[in-house]
Every structure is written in structure tokens, then in C-alpha cells.
Design a protein around this motif. Structure first.
Motif, PDB file in Angstrom:
ATOM      1  N   TYR A 217      -8.129  12.663  -2.462  1.00  0.00           N
ATOM      2  CA  TYR A 217      -8.441  11.252  -2.626  1.00  0.00           C
ATOM      3  C   TYR A 217      -8.564  11.177  -4.149  1.00  0.00           C
ATOM      4  O   TYR A 217      -8.030  10.031  -4.732  1.00  0.00           O
ATOM      5  CB  TYR A 217      -9.710  11.124  -2.085  1.00  0.00           C
ATOM      6  CG  TYR A 217     -10.293   9.539  -2.540  1.00  0.00           C
ATOM      7  CD1 TYR A 217      -9.600   8.772  -1.549  1.00  0.00           C
ATOM      8  CD2 TYR A 217     -11.049   9.385  -3.410  1.00  0.00           C
ATOM      9  CE1 TYR A 217     -10.048   7.351  -2.143  1.00  0.00           C
ATOM     10  CE2 TYR A 217     -11.486   8.086  -3.955  1.00  0.00           C
ATOM     11  CZ  TYR A 217     -11.183   7.007  -3.246  1.00  0.00           C
ATOM     12  OH  TYR A 217     -11.298   5.924  -3.600  1.00  0.00           O
ATOM     13  N   PRO A 218      -9.428  11.650  -5.174  1.00  0.00           N
ATOM     14  CA  PRO A 218      -9.535  11.366  -6.331  1.00  0.00           C
ATOM     15  C   PRO A 218      -8.109  11.507  -6.922  1.00  0.00           C
ATOM     16  O   PRO A 218      -7.971  10.551  -8.093  1.00  0.00           O
ATOM     17  CB  PRO A 218     -10.570  12.258  -6.915  1.00  0.00           C
ATOM     18  CG  PRO A 218     -10.565  13.521  -6.131  1.00  0.00           C
ATOM     19  CD  PRO A 218     -10.281  13.064  -4.546  1.00  0.00           C
ATOM     20  N   VAL A 219      -7.194  12.445  -6.694  1.00  0.00           N
ATOM     21  CA  VAL A 219      -6.171  12.438  -7.546  1.00  0.00           C
ATOM     22  C   VAL A 219      -5.181  11.535  -7.219  1.00  0.00           C
ATOM     23  O   VAL A 219      -4.658  10.511  -8.007  1.00  0.00           O
ATOM     24  CB  VAL A 219      -5.351  13.904  -7.142  1.00  0.00           C
ATOM     25  CG1 VAL A 219      -3.954  13.735  -7.727  1.00  0.00           C
ATOM     26  CG2 VAL A 219      -5.884  14.885  -7.926  1.00  0.00           C
ATOM     27  N   SER A 220      -5.120  11.230  -5.890  1.00  0.00           N
ATOM     28  CA  SER A 220      -4.300   9.658  -5.365  1.00  0.00           C
ATOM     29  C   SER A 220      -4.911   8.630  -6.045  1.00  0.00           C
ATOM     30  O   SER A 220      -4.223   7.651  -6.614  1.00  0.00           O
ATOM     31  CB  SER A 220      -4.632   9.575  -3.800  1.00  0.00           C
ATOM     32  OG  SER A 220      -4.086  10.849  -3.418  1.00  0.00           O
ATOM     33  N   GLN A 221      -6.358   8.389  -6.032  1.00  0.00           N
ATOM     34  CA  GLN A 221      -6.777   6.897  -6.695  1.00  0.00           C
ATOM     35  C   GLN A 221      -6.781   7.049  -8.023  1.00  0.00           C
ATOM     36  O   GLN A 221      -6.396   5.880  -8.604  1.00  0.00           O
ATOM     37  CB  GLN A 221      -8.249   6.979  -6.334  1.00  0.00           C
ATOM     38  CG  GLN A 221      -9.069   5.723  -6.631  1.00  0.00           C
ATOM     39  CD  GLN A 221      -8.376   4.488  -5.710  1.00  0.00           C
ATOM     40  OE1 GLN A 221      -8.585   4.770  -4.399  1.00  0.00           O
ATOM     41  NE2 GLN A 221      -7.930   3.585  -6.424  1.00  0.00           N
ATOM     42  N   LYS A 222      -6.902   8.170  -8.887  1.00  0.00           N
ATOM     43  CA  LYS A 222      -6.259   8.285 -10.136  1.00  0.00           C
ATOM     44  C   LYS A 222      -5.172   7.829 -10.554  1.00  0.00           C
ATOM     45  O   LYS A 222      -4.820   6.849 -11.404  1.00  0.00           O
ATOM     46  CB  LYS A 222      -6.707   9.594 -10.851  1.00  0.00           C
ATOM     47  CG  LYS A 222      -6.302   9.640 -12.245  1.00  0.00           C
ATOM     48  CD  LYS A 222      -7.387   9.166 -13.147  1.00  0.00           C
ATOM     49  CE  LYS A 222      -7.126   9.629 -14.580  1.00  0.00           C
ATOM     50  NZ  LYS A 222      -8.328   9.261 -15.507  1.00  0.00           N
ATOM     51  N   ALA A 223      -4.040   8.292  -9.811  1.00  0.00           N
ATOM     52  CA  ALA A 223      -2.656   7.914  -9.925  1.00  0.00           C
ATOM     53  C   ALA A 223      -2.351   6.348  -9.660  1.00  0.00           C
ATOM     54  O   ALA A 223      -1.810   5.786 -10.328  1.00  0.00           O
ATOM     55  CB  ALA A 223      -1.855   8.660  -8.856  1.00  0.00           C
ATOM     56  N   ASP A 225      -4.784   4.127  -9.916  1.00  0.00           N
ATOM     57  CA  ASP A 225      -5.320   3.276 -11.120  1.00  0.00           C
ATOM     58  C   ASP A 225      -4.347   3.181 -12.305  1.00  0.00           C
ATOM     59  O   ASP A 225      -4.430   2.324 -13.122  1.00  0.00           O
ATOM     60  CB  ASP A 225      -6.780   3.760 -11.407  1.00  0.00           C
ATOM     61  CG  ASP A 225      -7.700   3.601 -10.427  1.00  0.00           C
ATOM     62  OD1 ASP A 225      -7.501   2.620  -9.417  1.00  0.00           O
ATOM     63  OD2 ASP A 225      -8.688   4.415 -10.184  1.00  0.00           O
ATOM     64  N   LEU A 226      -3.613   4.175 -12.535  1.00  0.00           N
ATOM     65  CA  LEU A 226      -2.804   4.407 -13.692  1.00  0.00           C
ATOM     66  C   LEU A 226      -1.505   3.607 -13.317  1.00  0.00           C
ATOM     67  O   LEU A 226      -0.582   3.812 -14.222  1.00  0.00           O
ATOM     68  CB  LEU A 226      -2.635   5.807 -13.971  1.00  0.00           C
ATOM     69  CG  LEU A 226      -3.465   6.607 -14.520  1.00  0.00           C
ATOM     70  CD1 LEU A 226      -3.226   8.024 -14.804  1.00  0.00           C
ATOM     71  CD2 LEU A 226      -4.181   5.952 -15.868  1.00  0.00           C
ATOM     72  N   GLY A 227      -1.139   3.185 -12.026  1.00  0.00           N
ATOM     73  CA  GLY A 227      -0.118   2.278 -11.937  1.00  0.00           C
ATOM     74  C   GLY A 227       1.122   2.718 -11.166  1.00  0.00           C
ATOM     75  O   GLY A 227       2.168   2.334 -11.725  1.00  0.00           O
ATOM     76  N   VAL A 228       1.118   3.855 -10.584  1.00  0.00           N
ATOM     77  CA  VAL A 228       2.076   4.625 -10.086  1.00  0.00           C
ATOM     78  C   VAL A 228       2.737   3.778  -8.864  1.00  0.00           C
ATOM     79  O   VAL A 228       1.949   2.714  -8.196  1.00  0.00           O
ATOM     80  CB  VAL A 228       1.855   6.046  -9.327  1.00  0.00           C
ATOM     81  CG1 VAL A 228       1.479   7.060 -10.229  1.00  0.00           C
ATOM     82  CG2 VAL A 228       0.808   6.053  -8.210  1.00  0.00           C
ATOM     83  N   ASP A 229       4.246   3.772  -8.603  1.00  0.00           N
ATOM     84  CA  ASP A 229       4.596   2.740  -7.484  1.00  0.00           C
ATOM     85  C   ASP A 229       4.410   3.543  -6.228  1.00  0.00           C
ATOM     86  O   ASP A 229       4.685   2.970  -5.131  1.00  0.00           O
ATOM     87  CB  ASP A 229       5.934   2.759  -7.878  1.00  0.00           C
ATOM     88  CG  ASP A 229       6.375   2.219  -9.334  1.00  0.00           C
ATOM     89  OD1 ASP A 229       6.252   1.045  -9.462  1.00  0.00           O
ATOM     90  OD2 ASP A 229       6.579   2.859 -10.046  1.00  0.00           O
ATOM     91  N   GLY A 230       4.198   5.045  -6.050  1.00  0.00           N
ATOM     92  CA  GLY A 230       3.884   5.413  -4.691  1.00  0.00           C
ATOM     93  C   GLY A 230       3.501   6.952  -4.675  1.00  0.00           C
ATOM     94  O   GLY A 230       3.144   7.304  -5.788  1.00  0.00           O
TER      95      GLY A 230
END
Length: 369
Positions: A217-223, A225-230
Motif C-alpha cells: 500500500y505505501p509503495v503504491s500510494q507513493k507512486a 502521489d508522484l504521478g505514475v500512470d499505472g
């Protein structure tokens, strides 16, 4: 980290960026293990809103020869069957031209270039040659070690083969300090590439960065928040029985809860705080490493200048009064250091002494250490 700004030709309507801004979601088992395992997992994943692509490892690139290497070509037959049964698009990782040819032969919809292939220009040229004229969507995993040139070079070679439906995957990098990750995310590299080429879709492989369920969860949420597309996840109908990476795989129903938490931006403060704190500490360490290297190089330059003056007895006295020697000896006399600290200081002292004695050090046998 510097890399050229050679233009990358990316399809305007590609496979890896949704027009409405919603996340591209890809999920599936780390490894295809059986027809039943793949089909049951896919059927459950299909019911999760947003998941449109099934991933599965067919060939597993292993460091040690006796590890599970994947089921090989038979797994491509299972993927083809699952696509027909569920309607999900499919993707698998390829590491060479033969993999790419076989995957296309069995109707795999998206190819994912292995990070170990990304670092190999010869492998990339061969894969690109196989793909030329196909319009195949391709995701390029980051190289094992942080090198933007290699990452961009892989994209450029695919571009030269007229492949434009492209995307990147940040799956983490090898680093001296990995904890708590399996592979360090090095968000700074991802952001630099995003700044250089905003036209390139970037996805985050949360499973390979996290390495364990508690950090997904925290890795996904961080990504996000940084604007990843998927995002890419690993999901298995029975993770405890998985033949590879069982600790980072979720059951489909668990994955659905995770995706809903990301969509609603639920804050799981404990793990979020841990990741943010460790990212901050990692940045501090990078800054200190750069400053330390710069200081050591400046000291070496001064030491060389002293040795050039050939100061005879004065030089010998300076050597005996070596600052390094005195400071390290003083540290070893302290009683507030752990055994690990003491071992580190002794290793540092030995390395410096060897450097001083080495003719290649440029200091000479009478240089100040």
C-alpha cells in the motif's frame, strides 16, 4: 544520472495511459504454474474494477541455476486459453529475441522487457529486430542498476524498429541500502525521466519494489502521489503455495481491497510514515556520500601537493603524525561504539593504509596518509 534528451516517439493513443486519468492496472501471478492456477486467478481478477491486463511470469531469470525457472512455452498456451476465456489482455516478461518471438506466436498482447535485458544493448537490438513492423505494445523495465542512459537506450532501439506504443516500469533498483524494500524505488530517477520525457507513460511495479505485502500500500500510494500512470501487482489464488515470490503476492480479494484503498486515498499512517521517513534518510545518505567523496578527493589533492615538495624529515614527521591514523586510533579507544562500529573503523583504517602503500595511489611511498 545524466542522460541525453534524444526524442522518444510515443504513440498518442497508447496502451499505458488512460485519457480519463485513471490508473492502468495490471495484475497476475509472479509465475504461471498450472492451467488451473492461471485460469482461476484470472477469473477472480477480471471482477476487480480497472484490471484489464493479466500478467504472468513464463521465463524466470534466476541468479542461481537450481531455482524455479518458470514453465516455459507451455505457459504461453495457458495465457492464450485464459485470454479467450476471460477477455483479459495478457502480458509476460521477455529477456531475449526468442522469448519475444514465442510470446507473439501465442498471442501475448503486451511484451515486458526484463530489467536484465534492458542493460544489454545486444539483447535489445535483437528484440527490436524481431518486433519491427508489429506495432506491439512494449513496457520496458528499468535496468537493474540506476542508469538512465541504459533505460533510454532500450527505448531508442525500440523506436528505431518503429515501436511507439511504449511505457516504462519502475520496479526498483539494486542498491547498497535496500531496507525495507526488496528493490529500492529510487523515485528521483523515475522523476528525472518523467521530467525529461513527459510523453512517456510510467508504471510502478509495487510488488517488486515492496517485496512483502505490508509495504504494497505505501509503495503504491507513493507512486500514485508522484504521478505514475499505472500500477502492477502480483496476485495468486493461493500465495502460500506459490512457487516464487509468495511473500509479495495477494489473493485477488485482498488486491481488490488494496486498489480501493488507493482510489479513496485511505491513509495507513504506520506504513506510510515508515516509507516517507526511510526515503528522507536515504536522500540524506546520498548527500553525505557525495560530500564525503568530494572531501576525500580534495584531501588526496592536498596530499599529492605535499609529496611533490619532497620535504625530507618534515615529510616523515607529517607521515608519522597522520591525521587519519590518529583519528581512527582515537575512535577505537572509545567505549561507546558497538562491535559493528569497531569493525567498520578497522576496515576503513586497513583500506586507507593499503591505499597509502599502493604505487597506483599516486601518493608515493612517502605521502601523507
Amino acid at each position: 544520472m545524466r542522460a541525453s534528451r534524444t526524442p522518444i516517439n510515443v504513440a498518442q493513443k497508447g496502451s499505458f495511459r488512460h485519457v480519463d486519468g485513471s490508473l492502468v492496472l495490471i495484475a497476475g501471478p509472479c509465475s504461471a504454474e498450472s492451467e488451473e492456477q492461471l485460469l482461476k486467478t484470472a477469473q477472480q481478477l477480471k471482477s476487480i474494477q480497472g484490471i484489464s491486463v493479466l500478467r504472468a511470469g513464463i521465463w524466470k531469470s534466476r541468479t542461481r541455476p537450481n531455482s524455479f525457472k518458470g514453465v516455459g512455452t507451455v505457459g504461453l498456451q495457458w495465457l492464450d486459453m485464459v485470454k479467450k476465456e476471460t477477455g483479459l489482455r495478457t502480458t509476460c516478461e521477455v529477456a531475449n529475441a526468442q522469448h519475444a518471438e514465442e510470446a507473439m506466436k501465442y498471442g501475448v498482447d503486451i511484451l515486458s522487457i526484463s530489467g536484465r535485458a534492458t542493460v544489454n544493448p545486444f539483447a535489445m537490438e535483437e528484440i527490436a529486430a524481431v518486433l519491427k513492423g508489429t506495432n506491439m505494445p512494449v513496457l520496458v523495465n528499468n535496468p537493474v542498476y540506476p542508469d538512465l542512459g541504459l533505460w533510454l537506450g532500450a527505448l531508442e532501439r525500440l523506436n528505431q524498429a518503429d515501436i511507439t506504443d511504449l511505457g516504462l516500469i519502475n520496479r526498483g533498483f539494486a542498491a547498497d541500502e535496500q531496507y525495507p524494500y526488496r528493490n529500492h524505488p529510487r523515485w528521483d530517477y523515475m522523476l528525472q525521466l518523467k521530467d525529461m520525457h513527459p510523453e512517456l507513460p510510467i508504471l510502478c511495479d509495487a510488488a517488486h519494489i515492496a517485496g512483502r505485502r505490508s509495504l504494497l500500500y505505501p509503495v503504491s500510494q507513493k507512486a500514485v502521489d508522484l504521478g505514475v500512470d499505472g500500477l502492477l501487482f502480483e496476485s495468486h489464488m493461493n500465495p502460500s503455495a506459490a512457487l516464487s515470490s509468495k511473500q509479495q503476492q495477494l489473493m485477488p480479494q485482498e488486491l481488490e481491497l488494496l486498489i480501493n484503498a488507493i482510489r479513496t486515498k485511505v491513509k495507513l499512517e504506520g506504513t506510510n510514515h515508515l516509507v516517507e521517513q526511510l526515503d528522507d534518510l536515504s536522500q540524506q545518505m546520498d548527500s553525505m556520500d557525495k560530500a564525503l567523496v568530494e572531501l576525500l578527493l580534495r584531501r588526496r589533492e592536498v596530499s599529492q601537493k605535499i609529496s611533490l615538495h619532497q620535504m625530507g624529515d618534515v615529510q616523515e614527521g607529517l607521515q608519522q603524525a597522520s591525521g587519519w591514523q590518529k583519528e581512527l586510533d582515537a575512535w577505537l579507544q572509545r567505549d561507546d561504539y558497538t562491535e559493528m562500529d569497531s569493525s567498520f573503523v578497522k576496515s576503513l583504517k586497513e583500506a586507507l593504509q593499503q591505499h597509502r602503500r599502493s604505487p597506483q595511489s599516486g601518493l608515493g611511498s612517502t605521502a601523507v596518509a
